[in-house]
Design a protein around this motif. Structure first.
Motif, PDB file in Angstrom:
ATOM      1  N   ARG A  14       0.858  -1.093  -0.040  1.00  0.00           N
ATOM      2  CA  ARG A  14      -0.220   0.011   0.178  1.00  0.00           C
ATOM      3  C   ARG A  14       0.914   1.369  -0.050  1.00  0.00           C
ATOM      4  O   ARG A  14       0.624   2.130  -0.710  1.00  0.00           O
ATOM      5  CB  ARG A  14      -1.019  -0.081   1.091  1.00  0.00           C
ATOM      6  CG  ARG A  14      -2.087   1.315   1.151  1.00  0.00           C
ATOM      7  CD  ARG A  14      -2.866   0.880   2.353  1.00  0.00           C
ATOM      8  NE  ARG A  14      -3.819   2.083   2.301  1.00  0.00           N
ATOM      9  CZ  ARG A  14      -3.827   3.172   3.204  1.00  0.00           C
ATOM     10  NH1 ARG A  14      -2.885   3.064   4.114  1.00  0.00           N
ATOM     11  NH2 ARG A  14      -4.720   3.832   3.297  1.00  0.00           N
ATOM     12  N   HIS A  18       1.026   4.156  -3.065  1.00  0.00           N
ATOM     13  CA  HIS A  18       0.888   5.566  -2.744  1.00  0.00           C
ATOM     14  C   HIS A  18       2.009   6.510  -3.300  1.00  0.00           C
ATOM     15  O   HIS A  18       1.939   7.290  -3.855  1.00  0.00           O
ATOM     16  CB  HIS A  18       0.600   5.765  -1.186  1.00  0.00           C
ATOM     17  CG  HIS A  18      -0.923   5.468  -1.079  1.00  0.00           C
ATOM     18  ND1 HIS A  18      -2.104   6.226  -1.558  1.00  0.00           N
ATOM     19  CD2 HIS A  18      -1.442   4.408  -0.475  1.00  0.00           C
ATOM     20  CE1 HIS A  18      -3.085   5.835  -1.150  1.00  0.00           C
ATOM     21  NE2 HIS A  18      -2.714   4.616  -0.562  1.00  0.00           N
ATOM     22  N   ASP A  36      -6.626   2.626  -2.524  1.00  0.00           N
ATOM     23  CA  ASP A  36      -7.580   1.758  -1.723  1.00  0.00           C
ATOM     24  C   ASP A  36      -8.544   1.200  -2.248  1.00  0.00           C
ATOM     25  O   ASP A  36      -8.782   0.028  -1.996  1.00  0.00           O
ATOM     26  CB  ASP A  36      -7.734   2.935  -0.506  1.00  0.00           C
ATOM     27  CG  ASP A  36      -6.618   3.448   0.235  1.00  0.00           C
ATOM     28  OD1 ASP A  36      -5.617   2.744   0.557  1.00  0.00           O
ATOM     29  OD2 ASP A  36      -6.569   4.487   0.569  1.00  0.00           O
TER      30      ASP A  36
END
Length: 171
Positions: A14, A18, A36
């Motif tokens: 994650r 990002h 997400d």
């Protein structure tokens, strides 16, 4: 949706996604790119019921929805819901991969026609790939092959969708 928040690998992936999104912020990518949401769809696709598995793979060019198992009444409802979600996201192109379909009922065949029409109405280029023999035989017997964009492989469907987009750009 159960997120593996406590999973260190999930947190790593994650964070990397990002960071990548921040790096390419100046590059054009589809509006509404939400890492997400993409991760949620990925995790949701991993926890489907075993009778029919639906796995979504998304790139900047195309979303591929792969089906494994029975495309019967119950499976058709699940697939219809997932296809509606995918079309609603407005991908550049959408491919339904039926390579893993073991059976396709009349309701499943009707769903293929409905999905084609809904994608067209939403302006989402749509193709079907990898129709196994049992599904292809039913499609041919009913004369549905004229209404559906059928391709032998997902790669062939993606290539065809790319050609269609390039031809649109020439107009």
């Amino acid at each position: 949706m159960v997120w593996p928040e406590d999973d260190a690998r999930h947190r790593e992936v994650r964070a990397a996604l990002h960071a990548w999104a921040r790096e390419i912020d100046a590059a054009p990518y589809p509006p509404g790119l939400d890492i997400d949401a993409l991760l949620a769809r990925h995790y949701a696709s991993l926890h489907e019921e075993p009778e029919m598995a639906l796995v979504v793979t998304t790139t900047a060019e195309v979303s591929v929805l792969a089906v494994r198992g029975e495309l019967d009444l119950t499976g058709s409802r699940r697939l219809r819901s997932r296809l509606a979600d995918e079309v609603g996201l407005g991908p550049r192109a959408l491919v339904l991969d039926l390579t893993g379909a073991a059976h396709c009922s009349a309701r499943g065949l009707a769903l293929l026609l409905e999905a084609t029409g809904e994608a067209r109405a939403a302006g989402v280029p749509f193709a079907i790939a990898g129709c196994v023999r049992v599904v292809r035989r039913a499609i041919d017997a009913l004369g549905m092959d004229q209404a559906l964009q059928l391709h032998a492989t997902t790669a062939e469907a993606i290539e065809w969708l790319g050609l269609v987009e390039r031809m649109k750009a020439l107009r």
